[in-house]
Design a protein around this motif. Structure first.
Motif, PDB file in Angstrom:
ATOM      1  N   TYR A  66      47.400  48.723  44.287  1.00 56.52           N
ATOM      2  CA  TYR A  66      48.395  48.592  45.080  1.00 56.52           C
ATOM      3  C   TYR A  66      48.064  48.621  46.699  1.00 56.52           C
ATOM      4  O   TYR A  66      47.533  49.589  47.154  1.00 56.52           O
ATOM      5  CB  TYR A  66      49.470  49.781  44.721  1.00 56.52           C
ATOM      6  CG  TYR A  66      50.849  49.632  45.372  1.00 56.52           C
ATOM      7  CD1 TYR A  66      51.587  48.970  45.072  1.00 56.52           C
ATOM      8  CD2 TYR A  66      50.823  50.402  46.507  1.00 56.52           C
ATOM      9  CE1 TYR A  66      53.051  48.859  45.810  1.00 56.52           C
ATOM     10  CE2 TYR A  66      52.316  50.247  47.286  1.00 56.52           C
ATOM     11  CZ  TYR A  66      53.168  49.528  46.772  1.00 56.52           C
ATOM     12  OH  TYR A  66      54.669  49.464  47.378  1.00 56.52           O
ATOM     13  N   ARG A  67      48.234  47.402  47.291  1.00 57.07           N
ATOM     14  CA  ARG A  67      48.212  47.074  48.677  1.00 57.07           C
ATOM     15  C   ARG A  67      46.726  47.819  49.056  1.00 57.07           C
ATOM     16  O   ARG A  67      46.310  48.239  49.945  1.00 57.07           O
ATOM     17  CB  ARG A  67      49.155  48.164  49.428  1.00 57.07           C
ATOM     18  CG  ARG A  67      50.391  47.517  49.455  1.00 57.07           C
ATOM     19  CD  ARG A  67      51.444  48.318  50.393  1.00 57.07           C
ATOM     20  NE  ARG A  67      52.809  47.591  50.196  1.00 57.07           N
ATOM     21  CZ  ARG A  67      53.878  48.265  50.655  1.00 57.07           C
ATOM     22  NH1 ARG A  67      53.737  49.380  51.244  1.00 57.07           N
ATOM     23  NH2 ARG A  67      55.069  47.782  50.417  1.00 57.07           N
ATOM     24  N   SER A  68      45.649  47.112  48.036  1.00 62.21           N
ATOM     25  CA  SER A  68      44.319  47.656  48.189  1.00 62.21           C
ATOM     26  C   SER A  68      43.366  46.320  47.622  1.00 62.21           C
ATOM     27  O   SER A  68      43.692  45.965  46.778  1.00 62.21           O
ATOM     28  CB  SER A  68      43.962  48.731  47.463  1.00 62.21           C
ATOM     29  OG  SER A  68      42.565  49.070  47.613  1.00 62.21           O
ATOM     30  N   ARG A  69      42.498  45.910  48.899  1.00 63.09           N
ATOM     31  CA  ARG A  69      41.809  44.841  48.428  1.00 63.09           C
ATOM     32  C   ARG A  69      40.594  45.161  47.848  1.00 63.09           C
ATOM     33  O   ARG A  69      39.852  46.042  47.934  1.00 63.09           O
ATOM     34  CB  ARG A  69      41.461  44.049  49.638  1.00 63.09           C
ATOM     35  CG  ARG A  69      42.363  43.573  50.372  1.00 63.09           C
ATOM     36  CD  ARG A  69      41.954  42.607  51.532  1.00 63.09           C
ATOM     37  NE  ARG A  69      42.848  41.984  52.381  1.00 63.09           N
ATOM     38  CZ  ARG A  69      43.478  40.697  51.864  1.00 63.09           C
ATOM     39  NH1 ARG A  69      42.926  40.211  50.841  1.00 63.09           N
ATOM     40  NH2 ARG A  69      44.167  39.870  52.620  1.00 63.09           N
ATOM     41  N   THR A  70      40.166  44.115  46.749  1.00 63.12           N
ATOM     42  CA  THR A  70      38.814  44.241  45.911  1.00 63.12           C
ATOM     43  C   THR A  70      38.542  42.893  45.350  1.00 63.12           C
ATOM     44  O   THR A  70      39.359  42.050  45.834  1.00 63.12           O
ATOM     45  CB  THR A  70      38.993  45.291  44.768  1.00 63.12           C
ATOM     46  OG1 THR A  70      37.401  45.409  44.334  1.00 63.12           O
ATOM     47  CG2 THR A  70      39.600  44.806  43.778  1.00 63.12           C
ATOM     48  N   TYR A  71      37.609  42.573  44.955  1.00 61.61           N
ATOM     49  CA  TYR A  71      37.177  41.260  44.452  1.00 61.61           C
ATOM     50  C   TYR A  71      38.218  40.942  43.199  1.00 61.61           C
ATOM     51  O   TYR A  71      38.906  41.762  42.333  1.00 61.61           O
ATOM     52  CB  TYR A  71      35.833  40.969  44.024  1.00 61.61           C
ATOM     53  CG  TYR A  71      35.182  42.301  43.019  1.00 61.61           C
ATOM     54  CD1 TYR A  71      35.192  42.188  41.605  1.00 61.61           C
ATOM     55  CD2 TYR A  71      34.716  43.375  43.969  1.00 61.61           C
ATOM     56  CE1 TYR A  71      34.642  43.238  40.643  1.00 61.61           C
ATOM     57  CE2 TYR A  71      33.996  44.274  42.825  1.00 61.61           C
ATOM     58  CZ  TYR A  71      34.134  44.171  41.508  1.00 61.61           C
ATOM     59  OH  TYR A  71      33.460  45.399  40.786  1.00 61.61           O
ATOM     60  N   ALA A  72      38.629  39.706  42.931  1.00 64.86           N
ATOM     61  CA  ALA A  72      39.687  39.139  42.142  1.00 64.86           C
ATOM     62  C   ALA A  72      39.655  39.632  40.778  1.00 64.86           C
ATOM     63  O   ALA A  72      40.490  40.150  39.917  1.00 64.86           O
ATOM     64  CB  ALA A  72      39.746  37.964  42.336  1.00 64.86           C
ATOM     65  N   ASP A  73      38.554  39.643  40.175  1.00 62.37           N
ATOM     66  CA  ASP A  73      38.157  39.889  38.652  1.00 62.37           C
ATOM     67  C   ASP A  73      37.741  41.226  38.527  1.00 62.37           C
ATOM     68  O   ASP A  73      37.118  41.735  37.536  1.00 62.37           O
ATOM     69  CB  ASP A  73      36.976  39.050  38.018  1.00 62.37           C
ATOM     70  CG  ASP A  73      35.835  39.052  38.852  1.00 62.37           C
ATOM     71  OD1 ASP A  73      35.421  39.867  39.503  1.00 62.37           O
ATOM     72  OD2 ASP A  73      34.995  38.126  38.275  1.00 62.37           O
TER      73      ASP A  73
END
Length: 177
Positions: A66-73
């Motif tokens: 939730y409103r946190s970025r990481t790599y897509a997979d």
């Protein structure tokens, strides 16, 4: 594993190890609810990280996305290392979320050769995020997924990835094919 059991849920005790079912499953429908810590710490993969492994090999990622970025997979509801979800259906940290998963195990020939790959359909918070996706093999971190012949039924596994993630309302229905 020595996970905390209280208030109608189980919670990962970081460093205690994965929780593994005593019974094995193949084709199945799995429902479970999970919640990441209400006060997030860290970024990306360090925020409420865990995983649901069907047959102990095929992972649906659990993560505070939730409103946190990481790599897509690697985000919540990803088929880890293979397919990102079609949409991020994550709720805020601390809120209960749910997965409904339909899993069809891989089939192997007698000689161990893959006859048909595993397939998964996943709903995250009642939103379709994977529609009968063919998996490339077992979950692998930063490696190409592949299959190794295994029994038709293997345990479910909830991952201890160092975060106090909570689980509740877990049920499995075996599917006949």
């Amino acid at each position: 594993a020595k996970w905390k059991v209280e208030g109608g849920y189980i919670e990962v005790v970081p460093g205690s190890g994965d929780l593994v079912s005593t019974r094995g499953f193949g084709d199945c429908q799995l429902h479970l609810e999970w919640a990441t810590p209400a006060s997030p710490k860290g970024e990306g993969q360090d925020r409420g990280n865990s995983g649901v492994f069907l047959m102990g090999r095929y992972e649906v990622q659990v993560l505070d996305s939730y409103r946190s970025r990481t790599y897509a997979d690697g985000q919540a509801a990803a088929l880890y290392g293979q397919f990102p979800p079609m949409v991020n259906a994550s709720r805020p940290p601390g809120e209960w979320q749910e997965y409904d998963i339909v899993f069809h195990r891989p089939r192997f020939e007698r000689d161990g050769k893959l006859a048909s790959p595993a397939r998964m359909t996943v709903f995250h918070n009642r939103v379709l995020v994977h529609d009968n996706v063919e998996l490339a093999g077992a979950t692998a971190h930063r490696q190409r997924a592949s299959y190794t012949a295994h029994p038709d039924r293997l345990p479910l596994l909830l991952q201890d990835h160092g975060s106090p993630v909570r689980y509740r309302n877990i049920w499995v229905r075996e599917l006949e094919r």
